[in-house]
Structures are given as structure tokens and as C-alpha cells.
Design a protein around this motif. Structure first.
Motif, PDB file in Angstrom:
ATOM      1  N   ASP A 228       0.814  -1.217   0.000  1.00 40.18           N
ATOM      2  CA  ASP A 228       0.000   0.000   0.000  1.00 40.18           C
ATOM      3  C   ASP A 228       0.848   1.266   0.000  1.00 40.18           C
ATOM      4  OD1 ASP A 228      -1.886   2.042   0.568  1.00 40.18           O
ATOM      5  OD2 ASP A 228      -1.673   1.673   2.714  1.00 40.18           O
ATOM      6  N   GLY A 231      -2.683   4.513   1.597  1.00 37.68           N
ATOM      7  CA  GLY A 231      -3.119   4.742   2.982  1.00 37.68           C
ATOM      8  C   GLY A 231      -4.441   5.464   3.117  1.00 37.68           C
ATOM      9  N   ASN A 250       2.072  -1.014   4.584  1.00 36.21           N
ATOM     10  CA  ASN A 250       2.032   0.366   4.106  1.00 36.21           C
ATOM     11  C   ASN A 250       3.451   0.886   3.884  1.00 36.21           C
ATOM     12  OD1 ASN A 250       2.172   3.458   5.345  1.00 36.21           O
ATOM     13  ND2 ASN A 250       0.582   3.144   3.827  1.00 36.21           N
ATOM     14  N   TYR A 251       3.692   1.456   2.697  1.00 32.39           N
ATOM     15  CA  TYR A 251       5.025   2.013   2.440  1.00 32.39           C
ATOM     16  C   TYR A 251       4.974   3.425   1.903  1.00 32.39           C
ATOM     17  CZ  TYR A 251       4.297   0.942  -2.526  1.00 32.39           C
ATOM     18  OH  TYR A 251       3.805   0.908  -3.812  1.00 32.39           O
ATOM     19  N   GLY A 252       3.786   4.025   1.812  1.00 35.81           N
ATOM     20  CA  GLY A 252       3.690   5.397   1.327  1.00 35.81           C
ATOM     21  C   GLY A 252       2.335   5.971   1.665  1.00 35.81           C
ATOM     22  N   LYS A 253       2.198   7.278   1.467  1.00 36.50           N
ATOM     23  CA  LYS A 253       0.977   7.958   1.926  1.00 36.50           C
ATOM     24  C   LYS A 253       0.562   8.966   0.871  1.00 36.50           C
ATOM     25  CE  LYS A 253      -1.879   8.468   5.526  1.00 36.50           C
ATOM     26  NZ  LYS A 253      -3.087   8.618   4.741  1.00 36.50           N
ATOM     27  N   GLY A 276       4.435  -1.575   8.466  1.00 33.62           N
ATOM     28  CA  GLY A 276       5.017  -0.643   7.504  1.00 33.62           C
ATOM     29  C   GLY A 276       6.259  -1.225   6.858  1.00 33.62           C
ATOM     30  N   PHE A 277       6.629  -0.667   5.714  1.00 32.97           N
ATOM     31  CA  PHE A 277       7.888  -1.047   5.076  1.00 32.97           C
ATOM     32  C   PHE A 277       8.683   0.219   4.790  1.00 32.97           C
ATOM     33  CE2 PHE A 277      10.596  -1.327   1.422  1.00 32.97           C
ATOM     34  CZ  PHE A 277      11.372  -2.431   1.740  1.00 32.97           C
TER      35      PHE A 277
ATOM     36  N   LEU B 264      -0.352   6.962  10.096  1.00 32.59           N
ATOM     37  CA  LEU B 264       0.021   5.701   9.467  1.00 32.59           C
ATOM     38  C   LEU B 264       1.528   5.654   9.169  1.00 32.59           C
ATOM     39  CD1 LEU B 264      -1.465   3.179   8.488  1.00 32.59           C
ATOM     40  CD2 LEU B 264      -1.807   4.293   6.289  1.00 32.59           C
ATOM     41  N   LEU B 267       4.107   3.583  11.021  1.00 35.17           N
ATOM     42  CA  LEU B 267       4.333   2.163  10.737  1.00 35.17           C
ATOM     43  C   LEU B 267       5.563   2.015   9.848  1.00 35.17           C
ATOM     44  CD1 LEU B 267       1.422   2.166  11.871  1.00 35.17           C
ATOM     45  CD2 LEU B 267       0.925   0.313  10.302  1.00 35.17           C
ATOM     46  N   ILE B 268       5.748   2.986   8.948  1.00 34.61           N
ATOM     47  CA  ILE B 268       6.913   2.965   8.057  1.00 34.61           C
ATOM     48  C   ILE B 268       8.173   3.379   8.823  1.00 34.61           C
ATOM     49  CG2 ILE B 268       7.940   3.929   5.962  1.00 34.61           C
ATOM     50  CD1 ILE B 268       5.107   4.547   4.981  1.00 34.61           C
ATOM     51  N   PHE B 269       8.130   4.567   9.390  1.00 35.48           N
ATOM     52  CA  PHE B 269       9.365   5.185   9.872  1.00 35.48           C
ATOM     53  C   PHE B 269       9.706   4.832  11.314  1.00 35.48           C
ATOM     54  CE2 PHE B 269       7.808   8.151   6.545  1.00 35.48           C
ATOM     55  CZ  PHE B 269       8.812   7.875   5.623  1.00 35.48           C
ATOM     56  N   LYS B 272       6.382   0.558  13.741  1.00 39.56           N
ATOM     57  CA  LYS B 272       5.254   0.148  14.573  1.00 39.56           C
ATOM     58  C   LYS B 272       4.388  -0.839  13.806  1.00 39.56           C
ATOM     59  CE  LYS B 272       5.122   4.278  17.425  1.00 39.56           C
ATOM     60  NZ  LYS B 272       4.244   5.252  18.115  1.00 39.56           N
TER      61      LYS B 272
END
Lengths: 341, 341
Positions: A228, A231, A250-253, A276-277, B264, B267-269, B272
């Protein structure tokens, strides 16, 4: 090689974080960066200076200059995370060679950039500059996230923003490994190209009842991983429509939504989870042998045509303040900055 | 031993799921269960019948009879997940012995219940009936989730609904293992008792600025795990206020909120993640040796007083339709049903 004292660069105007969340659109760069002449960076111990031949413009760059990325800005420093160029200073056997790199110390939207020697990636001579300039953020992210898909044992995965450069790389990986990609895009016009590329199914959010499209696709393919970049609320709805054991990565927003978890109980009873990634963390935690191996794969895929870079436009550095926004506004393809022009 | 043909039981009135999410309150059981005389269950291969001495009433029981739990109801079947009693039928060496059990085949809110022989837990003679009746759902959940806390290497953890029976078990475990529990409760009146029990800090949501209380507690203790029985917006806010690497482990849904993920990007940075815990899955996936070991620990803790069961009230089975709601409405302590009365 004697370096000039000054260089042209797109420098950041602000420090730290903005505290806003406006997404990766950029109608006008002037509130965030300015074209200036600044000193060429001087390498410290373990650092190299690279004469930039071509720099990539990724969504994370836009998030960053807007103060909406996970790292603080530094006013006066050049922006730009990745690029390709020739190593012109530093204590490294790669001196004089063409390398791809992630600019840890001084950004790539400039005539010269600086980074740690350990992060320089030698480029095959047959790798084109556009492939080389963008071989880190998107392709390495694709390889790393596809490792997650493979390790999960899933027969299918879902990806949104699937018309992006990264989306296309992931679809091609799914196609080549027999793991069915389900692509989520906004416009119906993108669907045929993604099917031709290898998407097993395409969900078009701009069409009627995208969640019903998703239910049909998920029933057929049983995806277990959701990659994703968006988000938004629809992503959360997709996640809750996925089968037992689904993971939302989730890797971006791209969206400014704060998605609601309407069916939190699925985390308990259906073993779902949300995580997250971040490529930076992946590189720290992965088996170090995986990284050079991944770059060999990346270059091989580009050179043999199993991956291609769609170019929206190459903007001369001198013209970025007026020309970058219009290239970024194109619906498909990747923008580049040419610091030699 | 000859069993009677019929028995008194609280039977479910509905099949399947209700599709609602009204939380674990129960002002009146009559829409969901009725007191009836039904046949005593007959054990099949691998099953045992237990004459129930005391049955527990847990939030999951209330969720279940309301059709809001992760398993479908079966109309006409007795409700009640756990209890203690004497094994009166079945091909097992435990025949005639007192056991705790989770009623897989016929519920515990009845004179007789039925379950798989493999799930019978022999009770020490010095274990009281109230401790024995509730030794599975809450204590085993506490042990299992505290394993997650220990394995994470955290020096501190957060738990909400901390005044519940399960909350108190977790606080005592944290106290005894030197891992600081941060307790989240609704009412200031609960705080002192939880501090006395071993809570390192207490966040009172009914008081001014609970998030500021949380920031102060998190700064002092740096919790890494959030054990969540509530699933409301404040829980999401707590999660985003926690340090890097925090895990939100949801195991219950006392709230009907659909919490929003406002950050959100953490979760990436900040590495979490959000996940669920379900005892049923844990028992399938854990090293089988861990379960009997856990029950030995559970019984030892109750018998030696390092855990205690707070009893809100014991309702005779014959009086449940009129008497259960008022015991459940008490702010603290656990409700039981006595099928022998």
C-alpha cells in the motif's frame, strides 16, 4: 581531478518537519526549494563526491521537501535522494566510475552530490542512465517488498497506485514468479496496460463499486499481502475484504485520509496485521549479501527488458523551478532532473 | 455413573452472527438466551461430559451470545465458554476428577457441559472453585500475552481495561517480572488499587488530558507493547504516542469505535505495527509443552496468592435471567454462574 568551488543546486528552504500532510502533489516548487549556487561538498572520511549525470524525482522526494517525510529537512542543503553519476572524489576504487547512489550527505538535485562510499553501486555499461538514476528507491523497494510476498507463501498479492513506476516493477515481478498481482488504479484507462504487463486482475477505484470488484478478484486469487502506497479509507476497506491471514504493508501515503479500522476484530479472529515497510530499515536489517545480489538482479532485469523505466520527462536543472511541476503532473511515468543542463 | 436424561441450561436463541457491534454490556439476557430443560449431551469419541460446579462469565461470552464474537452461535445450544466440574462420562483417566475446561461441544451455563478430552485441565485440590472456574480464558490469556511482552524485550507495557480481572493478572505478572505495567482505566477510583497491585503508572481516561498523562508515562517507562481490550480512538492515540517499535496487540473490543489511523507513517518510519491476539490461535501455534506448564504456573499463582480472583457475584443458574445483569453491572470483579443452584 580538480573540482570547481561552487555548483548549481536546488536547495531546501526549510528545516525539520512541516507538521502538514498534503500528499505528494507539487504544483509549484518555489515554497520549498530554490535554485542557488552553493559550495561543492567536500568529502570526509568514508565519503565520495559524485558528478551527477541524472537525478530521479520520487514521491518521497516531494514528501521530503514539503517537510512531510520521516526525516527532517536541512535548510540550505540540496534536495534529491537518488541519482547516477561519476565518482570524482573520495578514497574508493570506484573513482572515475559510473555509479548509482542514494545521497546520504548532499542531495542529487545538484551538479555534485555526496554520500558514503559503502553505498555506491557500480553500473553495468549497458544500463541506461534513466534506469541507473532510478535503480535504488523503486527497484530495490520492489525487490525487497516482493521478498515479503514470496516469504509469505502467498499465491497472489494486491498493490495500489499500481500505475506508478514501482507498481509496474512489482507487477512484472509477480508475472515472472507466478504470483498473481491484483492491481488497484484510479482510472480505467490504466487497466489494459497493466493487464498486458501481467496484472491478474485490475480494480478501478474511479468506476462503480470498486469494493465489489475487489471481492470478486479476492475470491478468485486469495491474496495475502497488500502493498500500500496510498493509505486511504479504500485501502482499509480492501484489507478487511481480504482473506484470513492478510497483511497490510504500508510504504507510502499518497492520500491524506486517516483510514478507519471498522473491523478491528479481524486482527484477532482472522490473524490479520498492519505493518510498515521502509527501505532504509530493510537495508539495515536484511542479510548484507541480499543487497548486491538485488542490484545484480535489478540491472539484469532492466538490460534484458523484463523491467522498463517509463519516462514522463527529463527536466534540465536550470529549468526545474518552472518545468518540473508540469512533468510531475503527467499521469504516468517518472520525472528526472538533468544537472548537466 | 448414570446421568439424568435432561438438564437445566441457558440456551442460545439465535444462530450465526448478529452483524451488530454493541460491545460487551448486557442489561437484559432475554433477547439472547433462555432457561430451558434440554437433553444432557452424549459424549462422542474423544469427548467427555462434565457436571458443572461453577461457570465463568467473561466478556467474550457476552459478545458471543449477542452474535458479535468471532464464532457463530448455534440456536438451542447452551452458552458459556469455561467452567470447572467433575468428569462424569467419557473414555478418560480423569473420570471422577475435578477439571477446568473450555466447553468446545456444549456450553458451561448448564448442569452438564461437554468438550474434547484433550482439553481437560486437572485441578490441584487446594485450588478454589472460583479460581478453577476462570483459570482458562483470563489466566491463560494473561500468560500468553505476557509471553509476547517478555519476548519483545520491552522494559514496560501498556494495558487498557486494566481494572478487569485480566488486567489485574497482567499487572501482577509485570510486577513479578520487573516489566513496568502502565495501566489505562476509566475512573480515578481504580487508580490507587492498581498502583498498590504493581502498576508503575496509571492513565485515567475520565480525567483531564489523558494523552498528556500518557506522554509523561511513556517518556518515563518507554513501553513497547500495548495490550488492548478496548479498540477505541484513545487506544489508537496511545499507540501513536508510544516510542519507536511499538506494537498494538488488540485482543478485545469493549468499544464500538472504528479508530482512525491518523499517523500511518509511523508504521513505516518508526517500525510500529498493529496485530491481534486470539487465545484459540495461540493454543494451536504455541509449543504444546507451554500449555500444561502455563496451567501449573496459573494454579501455583492462585494458590500462593500472587493472583486473586475478585468475585463480583455468583448467580444461581435458576436466577440468571433476572440476576445476572445486576452482577455484570458492578464496576469490578468477575461474575459466575452456579449450575448446582
Amino acid at each position: 581531478m580538480t573540482l570547481p568551488k561552487t555548483m548549481r543546486a536546488l536547495v531546501q528552504l526549510h528545516d525539520g518537519y512541516a507538521g502538514t500532510q498534503t500528499g505528494p502533489d507539487l504544483a509549484d516548487p518555489s515554497p520549498f526549494v530554490a535554485l542557488r549556487d552553493i559550495p561543492v561538498p567536500t568529502p570526509g572520511k568514508g565519503q565520495a563526491v559524485i558528478k551527477v549525470q541524472l537525478a530521479a524525482v520520487n514521491p518521497s522526494d516531494i514528501h521530503f521537501i514539503k517537510g512531510e517525510y520521516g526525516q527532517p529537512r536541512v535548510a540550505g542543503q540540496p534536495a534529491g535522494f537518488e541519482g547516477v553519476g561519476e565518482v570524482v572524489a573520495g578514497d574508493t576504487p570506484l573513482l572515475g566510475q559510473r555509479v548509482s547512489f542514494f545521497a546520504g550527505a548532499s542531495g542529487t538535485w545538484a551538479e555534485y552530490a555526496m554520500t558514503d562510499i559503502s553505498g555506491l553501486i557500480p553500473c553495468r555499461p549497458d544500463l541506461s542512465d534513466v534506469d541507473a538514476a532510478g535503480q535504488l528507491v523503486n527497484p530495490l523497494t520492489a525487490i525487497a517488498m516482493f521478498d515479503i510476498v514470496k516469504e509469505s507463501g502467498a499465491d497472489s498479492f494486491v498493490l495500489n497506485a499500481a500505475g506508478s513506476q514501482l507498481g509496474k516493477l512489482l507487477i512484472a515481478l509477480g508475472r515472472d514468479h507466478g504470483i498473481a498481482p491484483i492491481a488497484v488504479v484510479r482510472r480505467a484507462a490504466q487497466a489494459d496496460a497493466l493487464r498486458a504487463l501481467g496484472a491478474a486482475d485490475v480494480i478501478v477505484t474511479g468506476e462503480a463499486d470498486p469494493l465489489a470488484q475487489a471481492h470478486a478478484a479476492f475470491k478468485a486469487h486469495k491474496p495475502r499481502i497488500l502493498l500500500d502506497a496510498v493509505g486511504d479509507q479504500f485501502t482499509a476497506d480492501l484489507f478487511f475484504a481480504m482473506p484470513n491471514g492478510a497483511r497490510w504493508v504500508n510504504y507510502g501515503k499518497l492520500s491524506t485520509d486517516a483510514p478507519k479500522l471498522a473491523e478491528l476484530g479481524q486482527l484477532i479472529f482472522q490473524s490479520k496485521r498492519i505493518e510498515g515497510f521502509w527501505l532504509t530499515r530493510w537495508m539495515k536489517e536484511v542479510d548484507p549479501a541480499r543487497v548486491p545480489q538485488a542490484f545484480a538482479t535489478i540491472q539484469e532485469r532492466f538490460v534484458t527488458g523484463s523491467w522498463t523505466t517509463d519516462v514522463a520527462g527529463i527536466v534540465p536543472l536550470s529549468a526545474t523551478m518552472t518545468g518540473l511541476a508540469q512533468v510531475l503532473a503527467k499521469p504516468d511515468g517518472k520525472a528526472f532532473i538533468d544537472p548537466t543542463a
